[in-house]
Write a protein that holds these residues in place. Sequence first.
Motif, mmCIF file in Angstrom:
data_model
loop_
_atom_site.group_PDB
_atom_site.id
_atom_site.type_symbol
_atom_site.label_atom_id
_atom_site.label_comp_id
_atom_site.label_asym_id
_atom_site.label_seq_id
_atom_site.Cartn_x
_atom_site.Cartn_y
_atom_site.Cartn_z
ATOM 1 N N ARG A 52 0.826 -1.202 0.000
ATOM 2 C CA ARG A 52 0.000 0.000 0.000
ATOM 3 C C ARG A 52 0.868 1.263 0.000
ATOM 4 N NH1 ARG A 52 -3.374 -0.067 5.061
ATOM 5 N NH2 ARG A 52 -4.576 1.595 4.068
ATOM 6 N N LEU A 53 1.924 1.247 0.785
ATOM 7 C CA LEU A 53 2.821 2.401 0.845
ATOM 8 C C LEU A 53 3.553 2.598 -0.477
ATOM 9 C CD1 LEU A 53 4.193 1.796 4.439
ATOM 10 C CD2 LEU A 53 2.890 3.808 3.708
ATOM 11 N N ARG A 59 2.087 7.014 -6.706
ATOM 12 C CA ARG A 59 1.087 8.012 -7.080
ATOM 13 C C ARG A 59 1.505 9.426 -6.687
ATOM 14 N NH1 ARG A 59 -2.066 3.751 -5.161
ATOM 15 N NH2 ARG A 59 -2.354 4.735 -3.122
ATOM 16 N N SER A 60 2.266 9.559 -5.611
ATOM 17 C CA SER A 60 2.609 10.886 -5.090
ATOM 18 C C SER A 60 3.973 11.387 -5.545
ATOM 19 C CB SER A 60 2.562 10.869 -3.559
ATOM 20 O OG SER A 60 3.529 9.976 -3.047
ATOM 21 N N GLY A 61 4.704 10.564 -6.288
ATOM 22 C CA GLY A 61 6.011 10.990 -6.775
ATOM 23 C C GLY A 61 7.146 10.764 -5.807
ATOM 24 N N VAL A 62 6.919 9.966 -4.767
ATOM 25 C CA VAL A 62 7.992 9.610 -3.836
ATOM 26 C C VAL A 62 8.820 8.478 -4.445
ATOM 27 C CG1 VAL A 62 8.478 8.526 -1.597
ATOM 28 C CG2 VAL A 62 6.793 10.370 -1.762
ATOM 29 N N GLN A 63 10.126 8.642 -4.432
ATOM 30 C CA GLN A 63 11.016 7.618 -4.977
ATOM 31 C C GLN A 63 10.966 6.356 -4.116
ATOM 32 O OE1 GLN A 63 13.164 7.671 -7.855
ATOM 33 N NE2 GLN A 63 13.130 5.492 -7.319
ATOM 34 N N VAL A 110 6.490 -3.233 -8.628
ATOM 35 C CA VAL A 110 7.704 -2.486 -8.941
ATOM 36 C C VAL A 110 7.448 -1.651 -10.186
ATOM 37 C CG1 VAL A 110 10.163 -2.634 -9.471
ATOM 38 C CG2 VAL A 110 9.111 -4.314 -7.943
ATOM 39 N N ALA A 111 7.604 -0.347 -10.058
ATOM 40 C CA ALA A 111 7.399 0.563 -11.186
ATOM 41 C C ALA A 111 8.718 0.786 -11.916
ATOM 42 C CB ALA A 111 6.829 1.891 -10.698
ATOM 43 N N GLU A 112 8.612 1.269 -13.137
ATOM 44 C CA GLU A 112 9.798 1.498 -13.951
ATOM 45 C C GLU A 112 10.762 2.469 -13.281
ATOM 46 O OE1 GLU A 112 10.937 2.979 -18.508
ATOM 47 O OE2 GLU A 112 8.838 2.722 -17.880
ATOM 48 N N GLU A 113 10.202 3.439 -12.542
ATOM 49 C CA GLU A 113 11.063 4.445 -11.923
ATOM 50 C C GLU A 113 11.674 3.991 -10.594
ATOM 51 O OE1 GLU A 113 6.731 5.541 -10.833
ATOM 52 O OE2 GLU A 113 7.829 4.752 -12.571
ATOM 53 N N ASP A 114 11.260 2.850 -10.094
ATOM 54 C CA ASP A 114 11.847 2.331 -8.850
ATOM 55 C C ASP A 114 13.306 1.951 -9.069
ATOM 56 O OD1 ASP A 114 9.270 2.583 -7.964
ATOM 57 O OD2 ASP A 114 8.991 0.463 -7.475
ATOM 58 N N ILE A 115 14.064 1.985 -7.995
ATOM 59 C CA ILE A 115 15.472 1.549 -8.031
ATOM 60 C C ILE A 115 15.594 0.280 -7.197
ATOM 61 C CG2 ILE A 115 17.840 2.130 -7.411
ATOM 62 C CD1 ILE A 115 17.107 5.084 -7.799
ATOM 63 N N GLY A 205 -1.829 8.950 4.799
ATOM 64 C CA GLY A 205 -2.537 10.220 4.867
ATOM 65 C C GLY A 205 -1.669 11.381 4.432
ATOM 66 N N CYS A 206 -0.372 11.293 4.726
ATOM 67 C CA CYS A 206 0.558 12.355 4.321
ATOM 68 C C CYS A 206 0.915 12.248 2.839
ATOM 69 C CB CYS A 206 1.821 12.289 5.163
ATOM 70 S SG CYS A 206 1.571 12.638 6.906
ATOM 71 N N LEU A 207 1.184 11.026 2.377
ATOM 72 C CA LEU A 207 1.593 10.851 0.988
ATOM 73 C C LEU A 207 0.465 11.201 0.017
ATOM 74 C CD1 LEU A 207 3.644 7.512 1.082
ATOM 75 C CD2 LEU A 207 4.472 9.866 1.272
ATOM 76 N N GLU A 208 -0.766 10.936 0.423
ATOM 77 C CA GLU A 208 -1.903 11.151 -0.462
ATOM 78 C C GLU A 208 -2.547 12.514 -0.270
ATOM 79 O OE1 GLU A 208 -4.155 7.691 0.555
ATOM 80 O OE2 GLU A 208 -3.103 6.443 -0.916
ATOM 81 N N ARG A 209 -1.963 13.316 0.600
ATOM 82 C CA ARG A 209 -2.506 14.654 0.862
ATOM 83 C C ARG A 209 -2.125 15.607 -0.269
ATOM 84 N NH1 ARG A 209 -0.850 17.945 6.375
ATOM 85 N NH2 ARG A 209 -2.122 19.804 6.026
#
Length: 215
Positions: A52-53, A59-63, A110-115, A205-209
């Motif tokens: 979930r995280l 979705r929020s652009g966090v690496q 795993v998304a393409e932008e993940d490391i 709640g913070c990431l999706e704010r």
Amino acid sequence: MPSQEQLSALLAPHTTVLLTVECQQGVVGERGALPELAREARSSGALANVARLVGAAHRSGVQVVHAIAERRPDGRGANRNARLFRAAERLPVQQLSGTAAVRVAAPIEVAEEDIVVRRLHGLSPIQGTGVDPLLRNLGCRTLVVTGVSANVAIPNAVFDAVNRGYTAVVPSDAVAGVPAEYTPAMIRNTLALVATVATTEEVLGCLERPRLRPA
């Protein structure tokens, strides 16, 4: 526990990185090398919370950085200086490079932008793995640490992050170890002294704010 405003300030997307630790098929998968740990990671909801995280981070652009522990088939470069390493050599499932055991486990996507960072030695996903310069190049100030295990790799990651000047955030229900009762005790009595401890829901709640983009 921090207030939602305090936590939100720490989790600015452009300075936050989400680290998943050893969330690989050979560790937390249904046919993992450590069945007790795999069962706890799944039955406690920790693995689902990591997923979930990760989804919220995408979705929020966090690496997102996935830290994988593996070894060469010939064992070259691997540690043998602790009981844990010698015991791992005898396990029925080996974390061998290039095998299914070292792929990120479902339900984590795993998304393409993940490391994905792979280590052949040691206990820490940060020390000696190249993760630290990656974090600095990404502009990271806050590292969210998730995964397994609360017994070894998670405290290693938190201590290494703090020693290198990052603020560590630990979603307490996105971490697992064995026995089950050890994890909350370790977080309460050890990690809470050096990291910001929150719940998955609070971090989500913070990431999706909705936020204003930095100027």
